[in-house]
Enzyme design. Structure first.
Site: not given
Ligand SMILES: Cc1ncc(COP(=O)(O)O)c(C=O)c1O
Length: 354
Positions: A100, A167, A191
């Site tokens: 990511w 992030d 999430k």
């Protein structure tokens, strides 16, 4: 009952799902579904306002920051962060801690120079690099607080001479953070915060408007701030379910209370892995994630039969990401410790039989 260890979209509190289901048929006794009311209606505006207030309250967001609910997932923020914060001809710094982070820095390269201050790529991202210097002439320093695929987490945020962009997709609202230490925080909701389809952005206002470039409206944080996340039709349902999840978190005692639970869940699970001769944790001990617990079978032939045993016990979503293999137990906020105990029992039972 299933024990949902999936990495994302992840488990949501059962009572939130029930309320959400009711709202699809009849939203708060209006006789209309939440899915068929105007986003400009007072009813929906109240939902959005409450979601923003809950974010501010749960995360103690200081003055001078704006809270946005946007679309496009965290992956869109990989591009919007540099689009809005990296001046023409400038550079930014990135810590490469996984796929990511790598995707994020690739997007930044469209807008300027990218310096990778450190990487753990050579070890397939099993640890968080700690020895590096953040260049003082970078527009910002980008980090990924929790690396969902590898099960590593930054337990201490780096000191940086420039604003930190983070992030937080896979550990948002799982632990206390000091928002004032960040210039920009973003997170896909799916999430710990709600369903897929909405992305939380918390941005420090005075960092905006300095790039010297024109930014199309939908990609422009300033435009989104002025429109109150409603420059266009927002993802109403995803925002509503996120609001319910944040309300659930508040009722549980907020972020400090859930952090205690999350730490306890992670500790019992890592202890069980460490003491079981058939399994081995993947991440460096000091960087182990409290959200995604990655482990492998010492004997690869045990992998399939263990997953079969888990399946029989109602344990789902345990298969590791294809780039790491093995198992990944995602133990997000809504996963009860009872489910962690069922997994531990399965591991112990498997060890006894093998
Ligand atoms: C840490 C992290 N960042 C970014 C993403 C990508 O998020 P999205 O699918 O919302 O673009 C994920 C998805 O799993 C993630 O775990």
């Amino acid at each position: 009952m299933k024990h949902n260890f999936g990495a994302g979209p992840g488990i949501l509190p059962h009572e939130v799902l029930k309320q959400a289901a009711e709202a699809v048929i009849d939203f708060n006794g209006t006789g209309l579904s939440l899915l068929e009311i105007s986003h400009r209606s007072p009813e929906f505006e109240a939902v959005l306002n409450e979601a923003v207030s809950l974010v501010k309250e749960l995360f103690s967001v200081p003055e001078g920051y704006s809270v946005l609910f946007l679309q496009g997932g965290a992956s869109t923020q990989f591009a919007l962060a540099p689009y809005n914060l990296l001046p023409e001809g400038g550079k930014v710094a990135y810590l490469e801690t996984g796929v990511w982070a790598n995707k994020a820095l690739k997007e930044a390269k469209f807008f300027g120079d990218v310096e990778i201050v450190a990487t753990s790529k050579e070890s397939n991202f099993t640890y968080i690099p700690k020895d590096y210097t953040v260049p003082a002439d970078a527009a910002y320093f980008h980090i990924t607080s929790n690396n969902t695929i590898y099960g590593t987490q930054l337990h201490q945020f780096p000191k940086s001479p420039v604003p930190v962009v983070c992030d937080m997709s896979s550990d948002i609202f799982s632990r206390t953070v000091n928002v004032a230490d960040f210039g920009l925080i973003y997170a896909g909701a799916q999430k710990n915060m709600g369903p897929a389809g909405v992305t939380l952005v918390i941005v420090k206002d005075d960092l905006l408007g300095k790039t010297g470039r024109k930014i199309p409206a939908m990609f422009n944080y300033q435009v989104q701030i002025e429109g109150g996340s409603m420059y266009n039709t927002p993802p109403c349902f995803a925002i509503y379910v996120s609001m319910l999840t944040l309300k659930w978190l508040k009722a549980k005692g907020g972020v400090p209370a859930i952090e205690v639970e999350n730490d306890a869940k992670a500790k019992v699970l890592y202890d069980a892995i460490d003491s079981n001769p058939l399994f081995k944790a993947v991440a460096a001990p000091e960087d182990r994630s409290h959200m995604n617990v990655c482990f492998v079978a010492e004997n690869p032939e045990h992998e399939k039969p263990f997953l079969k045993l888990c399946d029989e016990k109602g344990i789902v979503g345990l298969k590791g990401h294809r780039s790491v293999g093995g198992f990944r137990a995602s133990i997000y906020n809504a996963l009860p410790i009872a489910s962690v105990n069922v997994l531990i029992e399965a591991m112990n039972e498997f060890a006894e039989k093998n």
